[in-house]
Design an enzyme around this catalytic site. Structure first.
Site, short mmCIF file in Angstrom:
data_model
loop_
_atom_site.label_atom_id
_atom_site.label_comp_id
_atom_site.label_asym_id
_atom_site.label_seq_id
_atom_site.Cartn_x
_atom_site.Cartn_y
_atom_site.Cartn_z
N ASN A 172 0.86 -1.18 0.00
CA ASN A 172 0.00 0.00 0.00
C ASN A 172 0.89 1.23 0.00
O ASN A 172 1.39 1.65 1.04
CB ASN A 172 -0.92 -0.01 1.23
CG ASN A 172 -1.93 -1.14 1.16
OD1 ASN A 172 -2.90 -1.05 0.42
ND2 ASN A 172 -1.66 -2.22 1.87
N GLU A 173 1.10 1.75 -1.18
CA GLU A 173 2.01 2.88 -1.35
C GLU A 173 1.30 4.18 -0.96
O GLU A 173 0.07 4.19 -0.77
CB GLU A 173 2.47 2.95 -2.81
CG GLU A 173 3.28 1.74 -3.27
CD GLU A 173 4.68 1.65 -2.67
OE1 GLU A 173 4.96 2.33 -1.65
OE2 GLU A 173 5.51 0.89 -3.20
N PRO A 174 2.04 5.30 -0.84
CA PRO A 174 1.41 6.57 -0.51
C PRO A 174 0.21 6.83 -1.41
O PRO A 174 0.26 6.60 -2.63
CB PRO A 174 2.54 7.58 -0.76
CG PRO A 174 3.78 6.79 -0.48
CD PRO A 174 3.50 5.40 -0.93
N SER A 216 -2.69 5.37 -0.50
CA SER A 216 -3.64 4.29 -0.19
C SER A 216 -4.58 4.71 0.94
O SER A 216 -4.13 5.16 1.99
CB SER A 216 -2.88 3.04 0.24
OG SER A 216 -2.01 2.62 -0.78
N THR A 249 10.26 2.38 -3.87
CA THR A 249 10.14 0.95 -3.57
C THR A 249 10.86 0.13 -4.64
O THR A 249 11.58 -0.82 -4.34
CB THR A 249 8.65 0.56 -3.54
OG1 THR A 249 8.02 1.32 -2.52
CG2 THR A 249 8.45 -0.92 -3.27
#
Ligand code: F6R
Length: 631
Positions: A161-163, A165, A180
């Site tokens: 869950n990247e920024p 999310s 990432t």
């Protein structure tokens, strides 16, 4: 927002944090909790549902769980759901999370295969949505997750869950953040090989677990951990959503916890014992936040920023400013090996002996060049006897096409080594897409890196006879994340130290993720030194720590700062550039400044800028070192 703090010093913390002596201690605590959960559930005929993570962080935990199984813990009543999986890679790919889980845990325990759930990264796009919905249903059908284990990425991601999310997000296909992908580049032998997409449980899926434990080790995670624990709850930093969970805890090692306010700015959360280092830190921080040189700070500045206490103990501002300014001034030296025939009472390194034996330990070939290429050059040009010890060959970091380039050349040259090159080419060709390297290929890749190191050393004035290729066995026999250092490694290092009897050792790796090559090398150094206690040369040896890649030491921790001239920066960049196998195979034009030599240059320039901003001289670039005195 709820606060969970138990003492004044934890007042900014919005999630319970437990700090352990090291990653092993934290993993042991969690393994014990998991074992207790499994047994308690088994005792009442129920199943324990675990949410599992991959990556470097939980490797120790899985090792402990394997051990517990060998000692009798059954996983027959365990159901697992993994957080995530890359999209578009086969389960046999060395970086597939399915393969990782098999190797790390499932192949060694008695969990029924049908109880294992991992998102399927092989599905074509049109099937992914239904698969994700099904994954959520399966979690629900299992009764929900009892205990969810998490790591954290430097973007603040949990799962993938990247920024961006949302707290309500559920299992889905996501696009990986560029940071990432850069962090995964080493494992995939190049950023361009890292998948762009992944399947991940959502933040909402994670928050629905009955208990959540996030693990984090190493200084590289300190900043993001502090933001997740103390910052606002925001989709920009998905781990901050954990603040709203009623039963979540962060288990940290000391380096990962170092940016929490209670450690980074302890004067904001209560009375402090003003050690010289803390005093220096407070003044540097104050000057930085007010954008003032140290000598221009006034009493009111201290008073308005929680530092009245410091002034009472050590003020007024004028005196304190001068004290700190002088301390900073005394870290600066153009003579990292000591200045001969000079008064050394205020210099970082002693003058005598004028010609020192300097042992530079580089865990993998480029580490020392990246952090201290300028100093390597200085030491040799100032007449010291420099020995560069390359602890690990670095063969795991050579992409196949680079090796092929070298072997094609050697094969075409003919002569004695052509047969070996042809055999290597043959093995490369037969190597399946996801096979590990054969011994021959690893050996040939080591040779590639030796050649690069020789070329880089030469750029810094170091003759190839001054290079020791230690090829520590833990690396030669191991794989990333799965290194098992042992007696042979310690002995090799101890012998190297004893034979050279250095006046200076340059080393790195203490604050890294404990499973990284640098951290393993540092713990071996610690062990080797402890065995050599009592040797005559040790009392006369200073150990200088250089910072890990992409970073500089914070100024309050710097004991020696070596300014580089513009032309020395050029020498250093040339040396780094000669590690050709480590350059991006496919540089991203959209992200300039991310190649290693560019990062090194930016880091050293920004340190010079920081010294300048504090009111010291303005240099082109500065390399930084901390003195280390082993306990
Ligand atoms: C892995 C996962 C990721 C990792 C994170 C940290 O399943 O979900 O969120 O936990 O990227 O990775 P490491 O542990 O390799 O630093």
């Amino acid at each position: 927002m709820t606060s969970h703090y138990r003492s004044e010093s934890e007042q900014f913390e919005k999630v319970p944090v437990r700090i352990f002596e090291d990653a092993d201690g934290a993993s042991r605590e969690l393994a014990t909790e998991i074992a207790a959960l499994i047994r308690a559930k088994a005792a009442c005929g129920e199943r324990a549902v675990l949410g599992l993570a991959t990556g470097s962080t939980p490797v120790r935990l899985y090792r402990l769980l394997r051990q517990m199984h060998a000692e009798g813990l059954s996983f027959a009543n365990v159901v697992t759901f993994n957080l995530d999986e890359y999209h578009g890679i086969a389960p046999s790919h060395p970086e597939s999370y399915r393969r990782f889980m098999g190797e790390q845990l499932f192949d060694h325990i008695d969990i029924p295969p049908e109880n294992i759930h991992i998102p399927d990264g092989t599905l074509e796009r049109s099937l992914v949505f239904a698969h994700c919905a099904q994954y959520e249903k399966a979690i629900e059908a299992a009764g929900g997750i009892d205990l969810q284990i998490l790591g954290i990425g430097r973007t603040g991601h949990i799962g993938f869950n990247e920024p961006g999310s949302a707290a309500e997000s559920r299992t889905r296909l996501v696009t990986l953040d560029s940071l990432t992908r850069r962090d995964a580049a080493r494992d995939f032998l190049g950023e361009s090989n890292v998948p762009r997409h992944a399947l991940t449980m959502g933040v909402g899926t994670i928050l629905a677990a009955r208990r959540v434990v996030l693990l984090a080790w190493g200084g590289a995670k300190a900043g993001v951990v502090a933001s997740a624990v103390e910052g606002p709850q925001t989709a920009a930093l998905p781990a901050s959503h954990l603040q709203s969970h009623a039963n979540c805890a962060f288990y940290l090692d000391p380096t990962a916890s170092s940016a929490l306010t209670r450690f980074s700015y302890p004067w904001r959360v209560g009375r402090v014992d003003w050690t010289p280092q803390l005093r220096r830190k407070a003044v540097i921080h104050l000057a930085g936040s007010l954008q003032k040189p140290v000598l221009r700070l006034v009493d009111e500045d201290y008073g308005a920023h929680h530092l009245a206490d410091l002034l009472t103990a050590q003020g007024p501002a004028y005196n304190l400013n001068i004290k700190i300014f002088n301390e900073l001034q005394h870290t600066l030296t153009g003579w990292p090996g000591g200045k001969p025939n000079a008064d050394d009472s205020n210099r970082p390194e002693r003058a005598e002996p004028a010609q020192k034996r300097c042992l530079v330990l580089t865990p993998e070939p480029p580490d020392a060049f990246n952090a201290m290429g300028g100093v390597l050059h200085r030491l040799t040009s100032q007449g010291h006897e420099v020995r560069l010890a390359v602890l690990c060959s670095g063969n795991l970091g050579v992409p196949d096409p680079i090796l092929k380039l070298h072997l094609d050349f050697a094969a075409e040259m003919g002569g004695a080594s052509a047969a070996e090159a042809i055999a290597g080419l043959d093995e490369l060709q037969r190597k399946g897409e996801f096979d590990l390297d054969t011994l021959r290929i690893r050996r040939l890749k080591s040779l590639v890196r030796r050649g690069e190191t020789r070329a880089a050393a030469l750029a810094c004035g170091i003759d190839e006879r001054r290079i020791s290729n230690c090829e520590l066995p833990f690396y030669e026999k191991g794989r990333y994340r799965q290194f098992q250092p042992g007696e042979e490694d310690v002995e090799t290092l101890a012998r190297l130290l004893a034979d050279f009897a250095p006046h200076q050792i340059y080393a790195t790796g203490g604050a890294l993720d404990p499973s990284s090559v640098g951290a393993v090398c540092f713990s071996l150094l610690r062990e080797a030194l402890s065995r050599l206690t009592g040797s005559a040369w040790i009392d006369d040896c200073r150990i200088w720590l250089y910072p890990p890649a992409e970073s500089a030491w914070p100024l309050h921790e710097v004991d020696m700062a070596v300014p580089l001239s513009p032309s020395e920066v050029g020498v250093k960049l040339d040396a780094i550039y000669r590690h050709a196998s480590q350059r991006s195979q496919n540089p991203a034009p959209s992200a300039p400044g991310t190649e290693v030599w560019q990062t090194a240059q930016n880091t050293n320039r920004s340190t010079a800028h920081d010294y300048d901003a504090l009111g010291l001289a303005e240099y082109e670039a500065i390399e930084t070192f901390k003195r280390w005195i082993p306990a």
